[in-house]
Every structure is written in structure tokens, then in C-alpha cells.
Design a protein around this motif. Structure first.
Motif: not given
Length: 387
Positions: A260-264, A277-291
Motif C-alpha cells: 500500500v505504501i507504494s501508492l505514496a 491487480h492494478e495497484a500491484l503495478k505500483h509495487r516496489q522492486e524490493w518485493f519479497e515474493g510469494v512463497r
């Protein structure tokens, strides 16, 4: 005691069955919060007079998830600014829509203004902190009891905050003494200190059988779920992440509070009607991934996977990749350290005795019914405070 330039603290633990099961609890009681404070670290602090927009942009810029708040008038720390605060602010201002005046007001309002609003609503969180001389056991206890993810380490005498303890940092410290991901690194750092903690029998059981994690009706969201609905779920259910499922109910991604902070960063916080799904386009590059993991995986393998991947949680899926549970770092720490804590009467933690033997010119050998765990105090690889 010094060995190869490393300071050693020695802990004596009884070999009875109760102590075997409570080995991690005893280990945490034998170490202080001070042991986890690195020689050099970054600490981001905000003044309560700082505008909200600048504060959250600074969180994104520095890659951190929370920051202590300093009241310059009171000359003291008064709380923490977290991503949950950002979500609460966004959710309350959703009715403003694209009104330029209202959004401008949101951007310029100060942190102290919102703290006053939270106080009126009885949602203002008090500052929970710990002294560096307290045990790591007490730190885990405070994290779980207060339902917080970050625990400032504050010097009582000065009132200064030197570090922020997290579940992830504590579990990494514990993993240094377990036969899991960090063994190879330990071999290269301190080859002469190879006293692994024994593995209790319950580590071969599944987390579900031990009651670790959330199972059954796990909260999930669809890829087309409106972002505002996801924020509402975060606030109402006090969860930190939501698995994303497709039309077949299969896990395809995860939406966490930190996303959510990526929106800022992109100044997109006025568009909460978009899909997740659209909001995830703002996700930062240090996303830890889905495990993910399976219900049949042992607690040991789950912990190994979390430590190796450096994530905060694992999504449990069945053979069809459908979500059946979720296991977080806090769930695991609570079980290992608190739920498996031995009664005070059975705890044979005798550091004073060991110190006496170390100072004795001709120390007598330890009884064979006890084992010695040598614990080196050395610099751990530094994480961001966001971890």
C-alpha cells in the motif's frame, strides 16, 4: 570469554525432556536485546510536525515500514508511524475522491493532527518499547502481546532509540544456531563454533497439527477486488497480507500492507477504486515474493523455507494450488518461544555457574547430564529496518 576475536557467552541447559522441547525458549532467555543491535545501522525518525505526505514518501525512499515519532515540544518519543496509519488515513479520506482541495489538505496535514484524530477515536497506539538489557524472550513476549511487528529498543537512561527489533530479525538470529539456512555462512564466519542447538521432536510435526498459523477460512481477495475493499479488510481483521486468487480460487499473488505504501511513491493514493491487480503495478522492486508450502510440510522445513527466502509468511496450498492456510513469522516465534516455554521450576539456566568455572584456574568438568551451548556474539548481516 574471547575465542578467535569473538566474545562467547556460555549457557548450560539440562538434557531432560522438558528442556529439550523448550530449548528455543531457554535460548531466548539467555540472550539480551543488546545482542541483536548491529555496530552500525540506519534509523529513520520523524518529527510529529512533519506533513503526512512527506513522512510516507520518506518511508518509501528509505525502504522502511515504520519509524519512531519524536515530539519536539515534549522532547520525547511518543509513538511509531506505521503503514497501518497510512492505510487508516487513506481509508478515511476515500470519500474525498478526486477533490483537489481535500487531497491537498490530506497532503499537508501534519502527523500530530492525525494522531489527535486517532486519539479521539481511541485507535491511537501507545509506544511499546524495550530496554536493551531485557531478554529476547521478553521481546518476543511483547511483540505477541501487543500485536505489533516492530519493537524499538530504548535506553532507559537517555530515552534514545538505538534499534528496531522485528520478528524477522529475531528468527534470523535464532537460525544461526539451528541446522538450517545459515549453516554454510556460519562455517565461513566462525568455523570453530559449531555447537548447533538440538532439534526437538516436534520440529518434524506439521504446523497444522501443532496449531501454528491460520487454517480453514483464510481471508483472500480476488485479483479484481477493489483496492478500497482490501484496505477495509486489513483494518477490520488486523491482518498484514491477503493471498490473491484467480477465478478458480488458485493462489496467484499476495497483497501485503507494505504494498500500500507504494501508492505514496507514485502519488496514486487518490485512486482507491482501482483493482488490487492494478495497484500491484505500483509495487516496489524490493518485493519479497510469494512463497508457498504444503500442509504435509514439517515445521522444520517451513521454518527453513522462510529463513532461506527471507519472507514474512508462507501461503499453504493444496495439490490444486488452492489456499488452505497461511503461516507467519509471528505464528512460528510464538510457538517456539512462548508456547513451548518450560515451567520456571524446570529451567536450569545457570550462566553464573559457568562464569565462575571460566574464571577458575582449574575448572571442574561440567556434569555429563548437561550440555554446553557456546553462543558467539558477533556482527550479524544487517537488514533494513523494514525487515
Amino acid at each position: 570469554m574471547m575465542l578467535g576475536g569473538a566474545e562467547i557467552s556460555t549457557v548450560v541447559l539440562g538434557r531432560n525432556e522438558d528442556n529439550q522441547d523448550s530449548i528455543y525458549s531457554l535460548f531466548m532467555k539467555a540472550h539480551k536485546c543488546y545482542d541483536l543491535i548491529p555496530l552500525s545501522t540506519k534509523l529513520v525518525v520523524f518529527d510529529t510536525h512533519l506533513p503526512v505526505r512527506k513522512a510516507f514518501f520518506a518511508l518509501v525512499y528509505n525502504g522502511v515500514r515504520a519509524a519512531p515519532l519524536w515530539d519536539s515540544e515534549k522532547q520525547t518519543f511518543v509513538g511509531m508511524l506505521t503503514i497501518t496509519d497510512f492505510i487508516k488515513i487513506l481509508y478515511r479520506h476515500h470519500s474525498a475522491g478526486d477533490d483537489p482541495e481535500k487531497m491537498a489538505a490530506l497532503e499537508e496535514q501534519k502527523i500530530e493532527t492525525w494522531r489527535d484524530k486517532f486519539k479521539e477515536d481511541d485507535t491511537l497506539q501507545p509506544l511499546v518499547c524495550i530496554d536493551p538489557n531485557e531478554s529476547l524472550y521478553r521481546a518476543v513476549e511483547m511483540l505477541c502481546e501487543s500485536h505489533v511487528h516492530r519493537l524499538p529498543v530504548m535506553e532507559k537512561g537517555t530515552g534514545n532509540i538505538s534499534y528496531i527489533l522485528t520478528h524477522k530479525r529475531i528468527i534470523k538470529f535464532l537460525s544461526l544456531y539451528m541446522r538450517i539456512a545459515n549453516r554454510r555462512r556460519r562455517l565461513s564466519v566462525l568455523p570453530e563454533l559449531m555447537h548447533d542447538l538440538p532439534k526437538p521432536a516436534f520440529m518434524d510435526d506439521t504446523p497444522k497439527s501443532l496449531g501454528i498459523g491460520s487454517w480453514g477460512n483464510v481471508l483472500t481477495i480476488h485479483v479484481d477486488t477493489p483496492l478500497i475493499d482490501a484496505l477495509k479488510i486489513f483494518l477490520e481483521n488486523r491482518v498484514s497480507a491477503l493471498p490473491l486468487v484467480d477465478e478458480d480460487g488458485k493462489a496467484v499473488d499476495i497483497y501485503a500492507k507494505f504494498d500500500v505504501i507504494s501508492l505514496a511513491a507514485d502519488k496514486a493514493y487518490d485512486k482507491l477504486d482501482i483493482t488490487v491487480h492494478e495497484a500491484l503495478k505500483h509495487r516496489q522492486e524490493w518485493f519479497e515474493g510469494v512463497r508457498t508450502c504444503k500442509e504435509t510440510d514439517s515445521l522444520f522445513s517451513v521454518l527453513e523455507a522462510i529463513v532461506k527466502a527471507e519472507v514474512h509468511r508462507l501461503i499453504v496450498t493444496d495439490e490444486n494450488n488452492k489456499v488452505t492456510g497461511i503461516i507467519s513469522l509471528s505464528d512460528i516465534l510464538k510457538y517456539l518461544v512462548l508456547d513451548r516455554c518450560a515451567p520456571a521450576s524446570s529451567t536450569s539456566l545457570t550462566m553464573e555457574r559457568v562464569d565462575e568455572q571460566m574464571n577458575d584456574s582449574s575448572p571442574s568438568p561440567l556434569p555429563t547430564s548437561e550440555m554446553v551451548v557456546d553462543t558467539p556474539v558477533f556482527e550479524l548481516p544487517e537488514d533494513e529496518i523494514s525487515q
